[in-house]
Design a protein around this motif. Structure first.
Motif, PDB file in Angstrom:
ATOM      1  N   MET A 131     -31.037   4.038  -6.245  1.00 19.71           N
ATOM      2  CA  MET A 131     -30.114   3.064  -5.451  1.00 19.71           C
ATOM      3  C   MET A 131     -30.431   1.603  -5.338  1.00 19.71           C
ATOM      4  SD  MET A 131     -31.023   4.634  -1.358  1.00 19.71           S
ATOM      5  CE  MET A 131     -31.084   6.105  -1.753  1.00 19.71           C
ATOM      6  N   ALA A 132     -29.495   0.841  -4.878  1.00 23.88           N
ATOM      7  CA  ALA A 132     -30.023  -0.563  -4.822  1.00 23.88           C
ATOM      8  C   ALA A 132     -30.842  -0.783  -3.784  1.00 23.88           C
ATOM      9  CB  ALA A 132     -28.550  -1.230  -4.436  1.00 23.88           C
ATOM     10  N   PRO A 133     -32.007  -1.715  -4.180  1.00 23.47           N
ATOM     11  CA  PRO A 133     -32.970  -1.801  -3.162  1.00 23.47           C
ATOM     12  C   PRO A 133     -32.876  -2.112  -1.620  1.00 23.47           C
ATOM     13  CG  PRO A 133     -33.338  -2.961  -5.123  1.00 23.47           C
ATOM     14  CD  PRO A 133     -32.001  -2.489  -5.335  1.00 23.47           C
ATOM     15  N   LEU A 134     -31.763  -2.748  -1.348  1.00 20.69           N
ATOM     16  CA  LEU A 134     -31.485  -3.114   0.081  1.00 20.69           C
ATOM     17  C   LEU A 134     -30.782  -1.822   0.797  1.00 20.69           C
ATOM     18  CD1 LEU A 134     -30.304  -6.587   0.412  1.00 20.69           C
ATOM     19  CD2 LEU A 134     -32.263  -5.596   1.365  1.00 20.69           C
ATOM     20  N   GLU A 135     -30.160  -1.044  -0.045  1.00 22.80           N
ATOM     21  CA  GLU A 135     -29.696   0.199   0.495  1.00 22.80           C
ATOM     22  C   GLU A 135     -30.561   1.116   0.588  1.00 22.80           C
ATOM     23  OE1 GLU A 135     -26.800   3.866  -1.248  1.00 22.80           O
ATOM     24  OE2 GLU A 135     -27.047   2.176  -2.280  1.00 22.80           O
ATOM     25  N   ALA A 136     -31.736   1.142  -0.009  1.00 25.35           N
ATOM     26  CA  ALA A 136     -32.957   2.077  -0.006  1.00 25.35           C
ATOM     27  C   ALA A 136     -33.720   1.723   1.314  1.00 25.35           C
ATOM     28  CB  ALA A 136     -33.830   1.711  -1.196  1.00 25.35           C
ATOM     29  N   LEU A 137     -33.723   0.482   1.570  1.00 23.51           N
ATOM     30  CA  LEU A 137     -34.395  -0.109   2.930  1.00 23.51           C
ATOM     31  C   LEU A 137     -33.511   0.630   3.946  1.00 23.51           C
ATOM     32  CD1 LEU A 137     -36.323  -1.840   4.805  1.00 23.51           C
ATOM     33  CD2 LEU A 137     -34.950  -3.788   4.330  1.00 23.51           C
ATOM     34  N   TYR A 138     -32.093   0.108   4.040  1.00 28.27           N
ATOM     35  CA  TYR A 138     -31.397   0.708   4.987  1.00 28.27           C
ATOM     36  C   TYR A 138     -31.368   2.007   5.382  1.00 28.27           C
ATOM     37  CZ  TYR A 138     -29.717  -4.213   4.686  1.00 28.27           C
ATOM     38  OH  TYR A 138     -29.820  -5.598   4.529  1.00 28.27           O
TER      39      TYR A 138
ATOM     40  N   LEU B  61     -49.260  23.031   4.131  1.00 29.57           N
ATOM     41  CA  LEU B  61     -50.064  22.775   5.130  1.00 29.57           C
ATOM     42  C   LEU B  61     -49.593  22.617   6.475  1.00 29.57           C
ATOM     43  CD1 LEU B  61     -52.611  20.337   3.090  1.00 29.57           C
ATOM     44  CD2 LEU B  61     -52.918  22.913   3.591  1.00 29.57           C
ATOM     45  N   GLY B  62     -48.240  22.824   6.667  1.00 31.28           N
ATOM     46  CA  GLY B  62     -47.445  22.423   7.824  1.00 31.28           C
ATOM     47  C   GLY B  62     -47.311  21.228   8.179  1.00 31.28           C
ATOM     48  N   VAL B  63     -47.299  20.166   7.277  1.00 32.03           N
ATOM     49  CA  VAL B  63     -47.185  18.571   7.638  1.00 32.03           C
ATOM     50  C   VAL B  63     -46.046  18.012   6.769  1.00 32.03           C
ATOM     51  CG1 VAL B  63     -48.193  16.387   7.479  1.00 32.03           C
ATOM     52  CG2 VAL B  63     -49.800  18.307   7.614  1.00 32.03           C
ATOM     53  N   ARG B  64     -44.787  17.659   7.745  1.00 28.87           N
ATOM     54  CA  ARG B  64     -43.958  17.454   7.203  1.00 28.87           C
ATOM     55  C   ARG B  64     -44.140  15.888   6.376  1.00 28.87           C
ATOM     56  NH1 ARG B  64     -39.403  19.643   9.038  1.00 28.87           N
ATOM     57  NH2 ARG B  64     -38.541  18.761   6.942  1.00 28.87           N
ATOM     58  N   SER B  65     -43.062  15.525   5.645  1.00 27.82           N
ATOM     59  CA  SER B  65     -43.257  14.202   4.936  1.00 27.82           C
ATOM     60  C   SER B  65     -41.982  13.441   4.531  1.00 27.82           C
ATOM     61  CB  SER B  65     -44.147  14.342   3.695  1.00 27.82           C
ATOM     62  OG  SER B  65     -43.332  15.211   2.848  1.00 27.82           O
ATOM     63  N   TYR B  66     -41.709  12.199   4.201  1.00 25.23           N
ATOM     64  CA  TYR B  66     -40.700  11.512   3.842  1.00 25.23           C
ATOM     65  C   TYR B  66     -40.991  10.476   2.777  1.00 25.23           C
ATOM     66  CZ  TYR B  66     -36.402   8.741   4.230  1.00 25.23           C
ATOM     67  OH  TYR B  66     -35.316   8.067   3.863  1.00 25.23           O
ATOM     68  N   VAL B  67     -40.052  10.699   1.761  1.00 21.65           N
ATOM     69  CA  VAL B  67     -40.552   9.795   0.516  1.00 21.65           C
ATOM     70  C   VAL B  67     -39.844   8.544   0.678  1.00 21.65           C
ATOM     71  CG1 VAL B  67     -40.388   9.836  -1.892  1.00 21.65           C
ATOM     72  CG2 VAL B  67     -40.672  11.687  -0.887  1.00 21.65           C
ATOM     73  N   LEU B  68     -40.510   7.359   0.620  1.00 23.05           N
ATOM     74  CA  LEU B  68     -39.960   6.031   0.303  1.00 23.05           C
ATOM     75  C   LEU B  68     -38.793   5.869  -0.776  1.00 23.05           C
ATOM     76  CD1 LEU B  68     -40.584   2.939   1.244  1.00 23.05           C
ATOM     77  CD2 LEU B  68     -41.639   2.584  -1.175  1.00 23.05           C
ATOM     78  N   SER B  69     -37.617   5.485  -0.369  1.00 20.99           N
ATOM     79  CA  SER B  69     -36.482   5.473  -1.277  1.00 20.99           C
ATOM     80  C   SER B  69     -36.633   4.709  -2.511  1.00 20.99           C
ATOM     81  CB  SER B  69     -35.184   5.334  -0.534  1.00 20.99           C
ATOM     82  OG  SER B  69     -34.765   6.491   0.323  1.00 20.99           O
ATOM     83  N   GLU B  70     -37.352   3.687  -2.414  1.00 22.52           N
ATOM     84  CA  GLU B  70     -37.510   2.533  -3.851  1.00 22.52           C
ATOM     85  C   GLU B  70     -38.313   3.593  -4.660  1.00 22.52           C
ATOM     86  OE1 GLU B  70     -39.100  -1.707  -4.188  1.00 22.52           O
ATOM     87  OE2 GLU B  70     -40.553  -0.041  -3.836  1.00 22.52           O
TER      88      GLU B  70
ATOM     89  N   TYR C 258     -34.630  -1.390  -9.539  1.00 20.98           N
ATOM     90  CA  TYR C 258     -34.731  -0.626  -8.396  1.00 20.98           C
ATOM     91  C   TYR C 258     -35.806  -0.919  -7.604  1.00 20.98           C
ATOM     92  CZ  TYR C 258     -31.232   2.513 -10.613  1.00 20.98           C
ATOM     93  OH  TYR C 258     -30.157   2.913 -11.429  1.00 20.98           O
ATOM     94  N   ALA C 259     -36.615  -2.097  -7.906  1.00 18.71           N
ATOM     95  CA  ALA C 259     -37.456  -2.587  -7.159  1.00 18.71           C
ATOM     96  C   ALA C 259     -36.815  -3.362  -5.786  1.00 18.71           C
ATOM     97  CB  ALA C 259     -38.760  -3.514  -7.804  1.00 18.71           C
ATOM     98  N   ALA C 260     -37.529  -3.984  -4.867  1.00 22.08           N
ATOM     99  CA  ALA C 260     -37.029  -4.538  -3.924  1.00 22.08           C
ATOM    100  C   ALA C 260     -36.986  -6.031  -4.507  1.00 22.08           C
ATOM    101  CB  ALA C 260     -37.901  -4.599  -2.543  1.00 22.08           C
TER     102      ALA C 260
END
Length: 338
Positions: free
Chosen positions: A171-178, A148-157, A237-239
């Motif tokens: 990845m480690a949860p804090l690494e996912a946040l950073y 549909l022409g809409v870009r997206s980004y997936v939460l790393s967690e 892998y949860a925060a």
């Protein structure tokens, strides 16, 4: 210099037309590409996929409190076309450090995010995650949005890790946040702000860890989200895992190779936790959850229940988001006081 944006109405009309065409089996013709913006293109890696952006997205739709608050923390409130958050998370809004930003941003719904809500908002970017809005069963995935022409980004967690069909976390949860802060900083042209946030959060975590005596035994901690027949909790892998471990505890579900998942009460009893952290959101209330845990017969002899050691933390502090570092200090202070 102010930038001229296409109106939400114009974007909505075009996107809805695309949705109707795609639902009828017709292909959607991509629009001609506009010239690249200064400092672009930028490429980031998200859940193992390279994403390239020729300009910063202008109209963002985000789902769930940790994700929405990441947008706020990066100073992108003016780009938030709207957010969707379950009605059970209203407490997160009331207690949020970004309550004023929540009040500025349109709330598009209190249920699940949908293609319709995204397109009606005229969005050109969606920030969500697997089980945080994205779902093959409902036909809402990054691939569907791309059509549909809409870009997206997936939460790393929530990145899928290949352990089974639904297990999440790579990845480690804090690494996912950073990682997400840095990636989004590049995508939106605010990398310096992202780096400042990462440095700030790393310092909060460092100070929290410094308060934990090296010779103190680490209390065993279980995170209880919900569930009567079987408990829903956070795995490796949860925060919540790093919130507990960096706060000086031993997360009894660290061996579960998933982010948020269901386990058995037998495994909780066997782990024999000294402390139970309760994930607080509107229904059922934290008090109702505590009453259940205190009266559930299999848990009667678990030290956490026997000694009344319960720590309540808000949902937004326990899912990946900018409240994670402060939550580590809260856990450290609680465990240090036992």
């Amino acid at each position: 210099m102010p930038r001229t944006r296409p109106t939400a109405t114009a974007l909505t009309a075009a996107a809805l037309s695309a949705l109707l065409l795609s639902s009828c089996g017709a292909s959607v013709r991509p629009q001609a590409e506009a010239p690249q913006a200064q400092g672009y293109p930028v490429t980031v890696t998200n859940c193992g996929q390279e994403l390239t952006f020729d300009r910063a997205p202008e109209r963002v739709v985000a789902y769930d409190s940790g994700i929405v608050e990441t947008v706020f923390a990066l100073g992108l409130t003016d780009r938030l076309a709207g957010y969707v958050m379950s009605g059970s998370k209203n407490n997160d809004i009331e207690g949020s450090p970004w309550k004023a930003e929540y009040e500025r941003a349109p709330r598009l719904g209190v249920d699940r995010i949908s293609k319709e809500s995204i397109l009606e908002a005229g969005a050109d970017f969606v920030y969500a995650g697997w089980n945080y809005g994205f779902s093959e069963d409902r036909g809402l995935t990054p691939a569907h949005l791309d059509e549909l022409g809409v870009r997206s980004y997936v939460l790393s967690e929530s990145c899928r890790n290949g352990v089974g069909t639904t297990s999440r976390g790579t990845m480690a949860p804090l690494e996912a946040l950073y990682t997400d802060l840095r990636n989004l900083g590049k995508i939106f042209g605010v990398p310096e702000r992202a780096e400042r946030l990462v440095a700030e959060y790393q310092e909060v975590v460092r100070q929290a860890e410094a308060t934990v005596p090296a010779d103190r035994p680490r209390p065993k901690v279980f995170l209880y989200d919900s569930g009567a027949d079987k408990p829903f909790t956070g795995g490796k892998y949860a925060a919540s895992n790093e919130i507990i471990t960096r706060g000086g505890g031993d997360d009894v579900m660290s061996g579960v190779l998933d982010s948020w998942t269901t386990v058995t009460w037998e495994s909780v009893v066997e782990a024999n936790p000294d402390v139970i952290v309760i994930n607080d959101y509107d229904v059922p209330s934290a008090e109702d959850k505590r009453k259940f845990l205190e009266t559930y017969p299999p848990l009667a002899q678990v030290p956490a229940v026997r000694n009344g050691r319960f720590l309540v933390l808000p949902y937004a502090a326990l899912v990946q988001g900018p409240r994670n570092p402060a939550a580590i200090r809260t856990v450290a202070d609680y465990l240090n006081g036992l």
